[in-house]
Design a protein around this motif. Structure first.
Motif, PDB file in Angstrom:
ATOM      1  N   ALA A 213     -56.957  -2.239 -16.131  1.00 28.24           N
ATOM      2  CA  ALA A 213     -57.669  -3.111 -16.891  1.00 28.24           C
ATOM      3  C   ALA A 213     -56.528  -3.960 -18.163  1.00 28.24           C
ATOM      4  O   ALA A 213     -55.994  -4.918 -18.695  1.00 28.24           O
ATOM      5  N   ARG A 214     -56.568  -2.140 -19.004  1.00 22.18           N
ATOM      6  CA  ARG A 214     -55.943  -2.488 -20.301  1.00 22.18           C
ATOM      7  C   ARG A 214     -54.095  -3.021 -20.328  1.00 22.18           C
ATOM      8  O   ARG A 214     -54.028  -3.906 -21.089  1.00 22.18           O
ATOM      9  N   ALA A 215     -53.940  -1.843 -19.271  1.00 18.22           N
ATOM     10  CA  ALA A 215     -53.097  -2.551 -19.358  1.00 18.22           C
ATOM     11  C   ALA A 215     -52.024  -3.723 -18.310  1.00 18.22           C
ATOM     12  O   ALA A 215     -51.336  -4.271 -19.125  1.00 18.22           O
ATOM     13  N   ILE A 216     -53.141  -4.449 -18.051  1.00 20.61           N
ATOM     14  CA  ILE A 216     -52.774  -6.121 -17.355  1.00 20.61           C
ATOM     15  C   ILE A 216     -52.589  -6.460 -18.793  1.00 20.61           C
ATOM     16  O   ILE A 216     -51.889  -7.474 -18.718  1.00 20.61           O
ATOM     17  N   MET A 217     -54.153  -6.843 -19.580  1.00 21.53           N
ATOM     18  CA  MET A 217     -54.539  -7.121 -21.022  1.00 21.53           C
ATOM     19  C   MET A 217     -52.579  -7.058 -21.561  1.00 21.53           C
ATOM     20  O   MET A 217     -51.909  -8.169 -21.645  1.00 21.53           O
ATOM     21  N   LEU A 218     -52.452  -6.421 -21.954  1.00 19.77           N
ATOM     22  CA  LEU A 218     -51.715  -5.715 -22.935  1.00 19.77           C
ATOM     23  C   LEU A 218     -50.165  -6.272 -22.057  1.00 19.77           C
ATOM     24  O   LEU A 218     -49.339  -6.509 -23.021  1.00 19.77           O
ATOM     25  N   SER A 219     -49.860  -6.611 -20.708  1.00 26.94           N
ATOM     26  CA  SER A 219     -48.684  -6.854 -19.943  1.00 26.94           C
ATOM     27  C   SER A 219     -48.343  -8.145 -20.524  1.00 26.94           C
ATOM     28  O   SER A 219     -47.655  -8.877 -20.402  1.00 26.94           O
ATOM     29  N   GLY A 220     -49.772  -9.037 -20.503  1.00 24.66           N
ATOM     30  CA  GLY A 220     -49.513 -10.129 -21.135  1.00 24.66           C
ATOM     31  C   GLY A 220     -49.986 -10.946 -20.395  1.00 24.66           C
ATOM     32  O   GLY A 220     -49.387 -12.438 -19.687  1.00 24.66           O
ATOM     33  N   SER A 221     -51.823 -10.699 -19.582  1.00 28.06           N
ATOM     34  CA  SER A 221     -51.958 -11.402 -18.753  1.00 28.06           C
ATOM     35  C   SER A 221     -52.641 -12.997 -19.032  1.00 28.06           C
ATOM     36  O   SER A 221     -53.433 -13.767 -18.225  1.00 28.06           O
ATOM     37  N   TYR A 222     -53.046 -12.493 -20.232  1.00 24.43           N
ATOM     38  CA  TYR A 222     -53.695 -14.704 -21.155  1.00 24.43           C
ATOM     39  C   TYR A 222     -55.156 -13.829 -20.421  1.00 24.43           C
ATOM     40  O   TYR A 222     -55.653 -12.601 -19.964  1.00 24.43           O
ATOM     41  N   MET A 223     -56.103 -14.811 -20.181  1.00 24.74           N
ATOM     42  CA  MET A 223     -57.657 -14.886 -19.458  1.00 24.74           C
ATOM     43  C   MET A 223     -57.074 -14.533 -17.626  1.00 24.74           C
ATOM     44  O   MET A 223     -58.317 -15.444 -16.920  1.00 24.74           O
ATOM     45  N   LEU A 224     -55.447 -14.580 -17.452  1.00 19.09           N
ATOM     46  CA  LEU A 224     -55.768 -14.973 -15.590  1.00 19.09           C
ATOM     47  C   LEU A 224     -55.648 -13.480 -15.734  1.00 19.09           C
ATOM     48  O   LEU A 224     -55.386 -13.896 -14.385  1.00 19.09           O
ATOM     49  N   TYR A 225     -56.186 -12.981 -15.365  1.00 15.80           N
ATOM     50  CA  TYR A 225     -55.729 -11.152 -14.680  1.00 15.80           C
ATOM     51  C   TYR A 225     -56.536 -12.042 -13.325  1.00 15.80           C
ATOM     52  O   TYR A 225     -56.438 -10.117 -12.635  1.00 15.80           O
ATOM     53  N   SER A 226     -57.894 -12.119 -13.238  1.00 13.76           N
ATOM     54  CA  SER A 226     -58.053 -12.753 -11.924  1.00 13.76           C
ATOM     55  C   SER A 226     -57.334 -12.934 -10.352  1.00 13.76           C
ATOM     56  O   SER A 226     -57.621 -13.188  -9.328  1.00 13.76           O
ATOM     57  N   ARG A 227     -55.830 -13.736 -11.608  1.00 14.54           N
ATOM     58  CA  ARG A 227     -55.230 -13.687 -10.428  1.00 14.54           C
ATOM     59  C   ARG A 227     -54.451 -12.243 -10.088  1.00 14.54           C
ATOM     60  O   ARG A 227     -54.502 -12.009  -8.686  1.00 14.54           O
ATOM     61  N   HIS A 228     -54.778 -10.776  -9.826  1.00 11.11           N
ATOM     62  CA  HIS A 228     -53.755  -9.584  -9.450  1.00 11.11           C
ATOM     63  C   HIS A 228     -54.899  -9.500  -8.845  1.00 11.11           C
ATOM     64  O   HIS A 228     -55.671  -9.299  -8.437  1.00 11.11           O
ATOM     65  N   ARG A 229     -54.119  -8.788  -7.934  1.00 15.74           N
ATOM     66  CA  ARG A 229     -54.767  -8.452  -6.640  1.00 15.74           C
ATOM     67  C   ARG A 229     -54.807  -6.900  -6.715  1.00 15.74           C
ATOM     68  O   ARG A 229     -55.664  -6.417  -6.043  1.00 15.74           O
ATOM     69  N   ALA A 230     -53.458  -6.503  -7.359  1.00 19.30           N
ATOM     70  CA  ALA A 230     -53.936  -4.497  -7.399  1.00 19.30           C
ATOM     71  C   ALA A 230     -54.621  -4.079  -8.032  1.00 19.30           C
ATOM     72  O   ALA A 230     -54.517  -3.368  -9.148  1.00 19.30           O
ATOM     73  N   ALA A 231     -55.924  -5.060  -9.223  1.00 16.46           N
ATOM     74  CA  ALA A 231     -56.785  -5.521 -10.540  1.00 16.46           C
ATOM     75  C   ALA A 231     -57.778  -4.580 -10.129  1.00 16.46           C
ATOM     76  O   ALA A 231     -58.499  -5.003  -8.726  1.00 16.46           O
ATOM     77  N   PRO A 232     -58.823  -3.819 -11.079  1.00 16.35           N
ATOM     78  CA  PRO A 232     -60.253  -3.543 -10.833  1.00 16.35           C
ATOM     79  C   PRO A 232     -60.715  -5.624 -11.078  1.00 16.35           C
ATOM     80  O   PRO A 232     -60.503  -6.147 -11.201  1.00 16.35           O
ATOM     81  N   SER A 233     -62.172  -5.140 -10.723  1.00 14.47           N
ATOM     82  CA  SER A 233     -63.263  -5.987 -10.992  1.00 14.47           C
ATOM     83  C   SER A 233     -63.101  -7.083 -12.035  1.00 14.47           C
ATOM     84  O   SER A 233     -62.889  -6.358 -13.213  1.00 14.47           O
ATOM     85  N   PRO A 234     -63.344  -8.130 -12.142  1.00  7.66           N
ATOM     86  CA  PRO A 234     -63.953  -8.940 -13.563  1.00  7.66           C
ATOM     87  C   PRO A 234     -64.269  -7.702 -14.637  1.00  7.66           C
ATOM     88  O   PRO A 234     -63.705  -8.700 -16.107  1.00  7.66           O
ATOM     89  N   GLU A 235     -65.702  -7.868 -14.237  1.00  2.96           N
ATOM     90  CA  GLU A 235     -66.652  -6.558 -15.383  1.00  2.96           C
ATOM     91  C   GLU A 235     -65.588  -6.208 -16.046  1.00  2.96           C
ATOM     92  O   GLU A 235     -66.114  -5.421 -17.456  1.00  2.96           O
ATOM     93  N   VAL A 236     -64.909  -5.115 -15.736  1.00  2.00           N
ATOM     94  CA  VAL A 236     -64.081  -4.730 -16.486  1.00  2.00           C
ATOM     95  C   VAL A 236     -63.595  -5.123 -17.471  1.00  2.00           C
ATOM     96  O   VAL A 236     -63.390  -4.333 -18.529  1.00  2.00           O
ATOM     97  N   PHE A 237     -62.704  -5.942 -16.539  1.00  3.07           N
ATOM     98  CA  PHE A 237     -61.740  -6.961 -18.262  1.00  3.07           C
ATOM     99  C   PHE A 237     -63.011  -7.055 -19.132  1.00  3.07           C
ATOM    100  O   PHE A 237     -62.649  -7.615 -20.303  1.00  3.07           O
ATOM    101  N   GLU A 238     -63.955  -8.004 -18.676  1.00  2.37           N
ATOM    102  CA  GLU A 238     -65.033  -8.252 -19.782  1.00  2.37           C
ATOM    103  C   GLU A 238     -64.730  -7.420 -20.952  1.00  2.37           C
ATOM    104  O   GLU A 238     -65.644  -7.458 -21.833  1.00  2.37           O
ATOM    105  N   ARG A 239     -65.668  -6.486 -20.427  1.00  4.72           N
ATOM    106  CA  ARG A 239     -65.702  -4.913 -21.090  1.00  4.72           C
ATOM    107  C   ARG A 239     -63.915  -4.782 -22.284  1.00  4.72           C
ATOM    108  O   ARG A 239     -64.650  -4.272 -23.648  1.00  4.72           O
TER     109      ARG A 239
END
Ligand SMILES: *Cc1c(COP(=O)(O)O)cnc(C)c1O
Length: 402
Positions: A213-239
């Motif tokens: 989740a941190r890597a995805i945010m770091l890479s520049g996902s804005y708040m669009l991380y839920s468009r990723h598939r090989a990614a953890p669930s939204p609760e992890v990003f919430e943290r």
């Protein structure tokens, strides 16, 4: 008759037709940014991540702008902070200490053995001093895997997080496990000289939802991380979403489009590299003065380059071998040259970081000769290259005074 090799050491194979067609399609619809997708469309980058995760057997994957960016992102995602110390190889490529410097941390170099792998005795020694680093950035430099069983035991016992630099081991395995899956994070490069070619590009994989989740945010996902598939669930990003900066370094759909067909071919390509590697290795066997690199039975490598040692040779004699081979069309690189050339810098060239002298490693580094093995070489090319190296090394060695 003196044979001369006329091939190119830097010519890669063309991009496969299927990949070119996929790239043209992306250009025709114009949605090159990874988050610019039509209704119901996943986008090439998201599909690449999903497929690579499945291929490597990792729950999470993230595609980024380069291998070096993947390494720096991994460091940030595991919590490395400015002024932290990070262990890494004395024998690696400049982007590895560069990634450590990019996060404001300091590389602490671990020595290299005659197998061209990390010196695990040296690692243990460095870990026994107090205040030791929490992270090891382990570079599988030129595809050589150290004893990963022992390395992971040492690091697990010391609580050291391992980040694997798999720029030269995409598709390689240790004891059956794909390279990049033993450490906390595996980082790959898709740059032209590596195992798949999108010009530039990188991928990282992990099993840890928070690191992902941190890597995805770091890479520049804005708040669009839920468009990723090989990614953890939204609760992890919430943290973590408010405390993780956007350090923009995404991959785009064009690069992903040309990588997906190449990744499907990876296993076959690895076999082709290894045929070439073995052809050259066999041709160099028992060359007087030349030491081939021992490889562990547990190592399934990718022979995209080959190394040998002219151990304890004098610099002038190594220079003589290099220039004689160059005169016959064979380009060898020397990691022991007094000044770094092209890709061949080493720990004492990276003067932005303090590096105590490492005499045991210097002895090895001074003897490392390196050669690329592009897939555009035929097996006959490989046999010819080996004959040329063999003849020139033997000629210089037998003249004496090496
Ligand atoms: C190429 C390479 C990298 C960095 O990859 P880029 O995609 O060029 O940034 C890291 N480590 C090693 C050993 C490499 O060869």
């Amino acid at each position: 008759m003196t044979e001369i090799f006329t091939g190119s050491f830097t010519q890669q194979e063309p991009i496969p037709d299927e990949a070119i067609a996929a790239a043209v399609e992306v250009m025709q619809h114009g949605r090159l940014h990874r988050y610019n997708v039509a209704d119901g469309e996943a986008g090439e980058v998201t599909l690449l991540e999903e497929e690579f995760a499945a291929q490597i057997g990792a729950p999470y994957a993230l595609a980024v702008a380069s291998g070096g960016y993947a390494l720096a992102t991994a460091l940030r995602a595991v919590g490395v902070k400015p002024n932290d110390k990070v262990l890494t190889n004395a024998f690696t490529l400049a982007p590895v200490p560069g990634a450590i410097a990019a996060v404001g941390a300091q590389p602490i170099y671990v020595g290299v053995t005659e197998a061209l792998t990390l010196d695990l005795d040296d690692l243990e020694g460095q870990l026994s001093v107090t205040g030791y680093p929490r992270v090891l950035m382990l570079s599988h430099m030129r595809g050589h895997l150290c004893d990963m069983d022992r390395l992971m035991a040492i690091c697990d016992a010391a609580g050291v997080i391992v980040i694997e630099d798999c720029a030269h081991t995409m598709g390689a395995r240790w004891d059956g496990v794909l390279s990049g899956r033993l450490g906390a994070v595996g980082c790959y490069s898709c740059q032209t000289y590596k195992h798949v070619n999108s010009g530039e590009g990188g991928i990282l994989v992990t099993s840890d939802p928070e690191i992902a989740a941190r890597a995805i945010m770091l890479s520049g996902s804005y708040m669009l991380y839920s468009r990723h598939r090989a990614a953890p669930s939204p609760e992890v990003f919430e943290r973590i979403k408010y405390e993780t900066p956007n350090i923009s370094g995404r991959m785009d759909n064009l690069r992903a489009a040309i990588l997906r067909p190449q990744l499907r071919d990876l296993t076959a390509q690895v076999d082709r590299w290894n045929e070439r590697y073995r052809q050259i290795e066999a041709g160099l066997h028992d060359t007087p003065g030349l030491k081939l690199i021992d490889r562990s039975e547990k190592e399934y490598y990718v022979g995209s380059s080959i190394q040998f040692l002219l151990l304890d040779w004098r610099a002038e004699k190594i220079d003589a071998v290099l220039s004689r081979c160059a005169g016959r069309g064979v380009e060898l690189k020397w990691f022991g040259a007094p000044e770094p050339v092209a890709f061949t810098s080493r720990y004492d060239s990276w003067r932005y970081a303090d590096a105590p002298a490492m005499p045991a490693s210097d002895r090895i580094l001074q003897g490392i000769i390196d050669m690329r093995v592009p897939l555009t070489f035929s097996l006959e090319d490989c046999a010819q290259i080996a004959r040329i190296i063999r003849a020139e090394v033997a000629a210089v060695f037998q003249a004496g005074d090496t």
